[in-house]
Write an enzyme that holds these catalytic residues in place. Structure first.
Site, PDB file in Angstrom:
ATOM      1  N   ASP A 174      -3.056  -8.893  -0.406  1.00 40.77           N
ATOM      2  CA  ASP A 174      -4.167  -9.258  -1.488  1.00 40.77           C
ATOM      3  C   ASP A 174      -5.444  -9.425  -0.854  1.00 40.77           C
ATOM      4  O   ASP A 174      -6.455  -8.939  -1.779  1.00 40.77           O
ATOM      5  CB  ASP A 174      -3.686 -10.727  -1.826  1.00 40.77           C
ATOM      6  CG  ASP A 174      -2.564 -10.644  -2.974  1.00 40.77           C
ATOM      7  OD1 ASP A 174      -2.063  -9.676  -3.636  1.00 40.77           O
ATOM      8  OD2 ASP A 174      -1.809 -11.782  -3.364  1.00 40.77           O
ATOM      9  N   ASP A 197      -2.478 -13.995   2.437  1.00 42.09           N
ATOM     10  CA  ASP A 197      -1.620 -12.889   2.017  1.00 42.09           C
ATOM     11  C   ASP A 197      -2.281 -11.619   2.231  1.00 42.09           C
ATOM     12  O   ASP A 197      -3.375 -11.217   1.605  1.00 42.09           O
ATOM     13  CB  ASP A 197      -1.331 -13.032   0.510  1.00 42.09           C
ATOM     14  CG  ASP A 197      -0.317 -11.794  -0.154  1.00 42.09           C
ATOM     15  OD1 ASP A 197      -0.754 -10.602   0.414  1.00 42.09           O
ATOM     16  OD2 ASP A 197       0.607 -11.984  -0.739  1.00 42.09           O
ATOM     17  N   THR A 236      13.282 -15.912  -2.291  1.00 39.53           N
ATOM     18  CA  THR A 236      14.539 -15.859  -1.133  1.00 39.53           C
ATOM     19  C   THR A 236      13.737 -15.556  -0.138  1.00 39.53           C
ATOM     20  O   THR A 236      14.139 -15.765   1.198  1.00 39.53           O
ATOM     21  CB  THR A 236      15.685 -14.849  -1.351  1.00 39.53           C
ATOM     22  OG1 THR A 236      14.847 -13.430  -1.632  1.00 39.53           O
ATOM     23  CG2 THR A 236      16.072 -15.033  -2.815  1.00 39.53           C
ATOM     24  N   ARG A 274       8.714  -8.725   0.118  1.00 41.95           N
ATOM     25  CA  ARG A 274       9.150 -10.184   0.235  1.00 41.95           C
ATOM     26  C   ARG A 274       9.482 -10.810  -1.300  1.00 41.95           C
ATOM     27  O   ARG A 274       8.641 -10.867  -1.991  1.00 41.95           O
ATOM     28  CB  ARG A 274       8.555 -10.983   1.199  1.00 41.95           C
ATOM     29  CG  ARG A 274       8.348 -10.658   2.342  1.00 41.95           C
ATOM     30  CD  ARG A 274       8.303 -11.799   3.261  1.00 41.95           C
ATOM     31  NE  ARG A 274       7.183 -12.893   2.808  1.00 41.95           N
ATOM     32  CZ  ARG A 274       6.885 -14.052   3.452  1.00 41.95           C
ATOM     33  NH1 ARG A 274       7.269 -14.412   4.667  1.00 41.95           N
ATOM     34  NH2 ARG A 274       6.083 -14.891   3.003  1.00 41.95           N
TER      35      ARG A 274
HETATM   36  C1  PRP Z   1       3.791  -9.092   3.644  1.00 44.30           C
HETATM   37  C2  PRP Z   1       3.353  -8.519   5.024  1.00 44.30           C
HETATM   38  C3  PRP Z   1       4.747  -7.860   5.404  1.00 44.30           C
HETATM   39  C4  PRP Z   1       5.616  -9.055   5.275  1.00 44.30           C
HETATM   40  C5  PRP Z   1       6.073 -10.010   6.396  1.00 44.30           C
HETATM   41  O1  PRP Z   1       4.108  -8.108   2.773  1.00 44.30           O
HETATM   42  O2  PRP Z   1       2.451  -7.386   4.869  1.00 44.30           O
HETATM   43  O3  PRP Z   1       5.258  -6.664   5.189  1.00 44.30           O
HETATM   44  O4  PRP Z   1       4.850  -9.727   4.158  1.00 44.30           O
HETATM   45  O5  PRP Z   1       6.656 -11.066   5.948  1.00 44.30           O
HETATM   46  P1  PRP Z   1       8.295 -11.006   6.728  1.00 44.30           P
HETATM   47  O6  PRP Z   1       7.953 -10.748   8.111  1.00 44.30           O
HETATM   48  O7  PRP Z   1       8.663 -12.205   6.264  1.00 44.30           O
HETATM   49  O8  PRP Z   1       9.022  -9.899   6.172  1.00 44.30           O
HETATM   50  P2  PRP Z   1       4.299  -8.545   1.281  1.00 44.30           P
HETATM   51  O9  PRP Z   1       5.806  -8.707   0.892  1.00 44.30           O
HETATM   52  O10 PRP Z   1       3.295  -9.655   0.817  1.00 44.30           O
HETATM   53  O11 PRP Z   1       3.946  -7.139   0.408  1.00 44.30           O
HETATM   54  P3  PRP Z   1       2.462  -6.449   0.410  1.00 44.30           P
HETATM   55  O12 PRP Z   1       2.153  -5.845   1.488  1.00 44.30           O
HETATM   56  O13 PRP Z   1       2.873  -5.314  -0.816  1.00 44.30           O
HETATM   57  O14 PRP Z   1       1.625  -7.362  -0.311  1.00 44.30           O
HETATM   58  N1  URA Z   2       3.100 -11.948   4.398  1.00 37.88           N
HETATM   59  C1  URA Z   2       1.664 -12.292   4.460  1.00 37.88           C
HETATM   60  O1  URA Z   2       0.894 -11.566   3.910  1.00 37.88           O
HETATM   61  N2  URA Z   2       1.032 -13.430   5.000  1.00 37.88           N
HETATM   62  C2  URA Z   2       1.776 -14.396   5.539  1.00 37.88           C
HETATM   63  O2  URA Z   2       1.375 -15.622   6.045  1.00 37.88           O
HETATM   64  C3  URA Z   2       3.369 -14.052   5.660  1.00 37.88           C
HETATM   65  C4  URA Z   2       3.757 -13.073   4.701  1.00 37.88           C
END
Ligand code: PRP
Ligand code: URA
Length: 205
Positions: free
Chosen positions: A200, A197, A105, A101
């Site tokens: 993380d 997150d 945005t 994400r």
């Molecule tokens: C997180 C999570 C989803 C997304 C959810 O990933 O694991 O993939 O956000 O958010 P959304 O429904 O608003 O799209 P992130 O973008 O943090 O990436 P990561 O898994 O690499 O940390």
């Molecule tokens: N992605 C995450 O990892 N946590 C949230 O709460 C939303 C998006």
């Protein structure tokens, strides 16, 4: 269609996953355990095919999955759910969808796609612990359908109502399986109460 899995072990583990003091090693282990419970439920409608099996005493009716199972983690955090699924389906093929994400945005940004060839004949399970706005999941489902997937399920640990509504509107045929439907998204599109997150917390970054 939304299915919320209610199981005391899942509720207990989700509580520890939510706790900000849980270290990443325990987080990773409990996410794998919770994913196994979700997988057990998600696999409950898989079609079976009969075949004869010989016990030491006689021949009887045996069962195997009629269709191939494909698991598709959304990188990165979805990787933390794969083990829970392969406990039940060690022969599953695994595709990867890379999307993150944008921090400003909150829209999904794609960076990787590697999928098996067998999508049209398979039961496909997308795994990602967090369903927030739904942007990442909607993009992943779109890519899978474009490559021929017909039966797609989305399995998440924590979902926000906004994300569920968005996925249902974009892909009404996709079953959504979650451990909890949380309250709301905050101004940064994080789920409340959520668990922070997920990526993380899994990887200790
Ligand atoms: C997180 C999570 C989803 C997304 C959810 O990933 O694991 O993939 O956000 O958010 P959304 O429904 O608003 O799209 P992130 O973008 O943090 O990436 P990561 O898994 O690499 O940390
Ligand atoms: N992605 C995450 O990892 N946590 C949230 O709460 C939303 C998006």
């Amino acid at each position: 269609m939304l299915k919320i899995v209610n199981h005391p072990v899942l509720k207990r583990d989700l509580t520890i996953l939510r706790d900000k003091n849980t270290p990443h090693g325990i987080f990773r282990k409990l996410l794998a355990d919770a994913s196994a419970i979700l997988a057990y439920e998600a696999l409950s409608h898989v079609t079976l095919a009969e075949y004869p099996v010989e016990t030491p005493l006689e021949t009887t009716t045996g069962y195997r999955f009629a269709q191939e199972i494909i698991i598709v983690p959304i990188l990165r955090a979805g990787l933390g759910m794969v083990d829970g699924f392969v406990r039940f389906v060690p022969e599953a093929r695994i595709g990867h969808v890379g999307v993150y994400r944008d921090e400003v945005t909150h829209h999904p940004v794609e960076y990787y796609l590697n999928l098996p060839d067998h999508l049209p004949q398979a039961d496909v399970f997308i795994v990602d612990p967090m369903l927030a706005t739904g942007g990442s999941a909607i993009w992943a489902i779109h890519m899978l359908k474009e490559k021929g997937a017909k039966k797609v399920h989305l399995v998440s640990l924590v979902a926000a109502p906004e994300g569920v509504q968005a996925v249902e509107a974009a892909h009404p045929d996709v079953e959504i399986i979650v451990a909890t439907l949380d309250r709301v998204l905050n101004e940064n599109k994080y789920i409340l109460p959520g668990l922070g997150d997920a990526g993380d917390r899994i990887f200790g970054t």
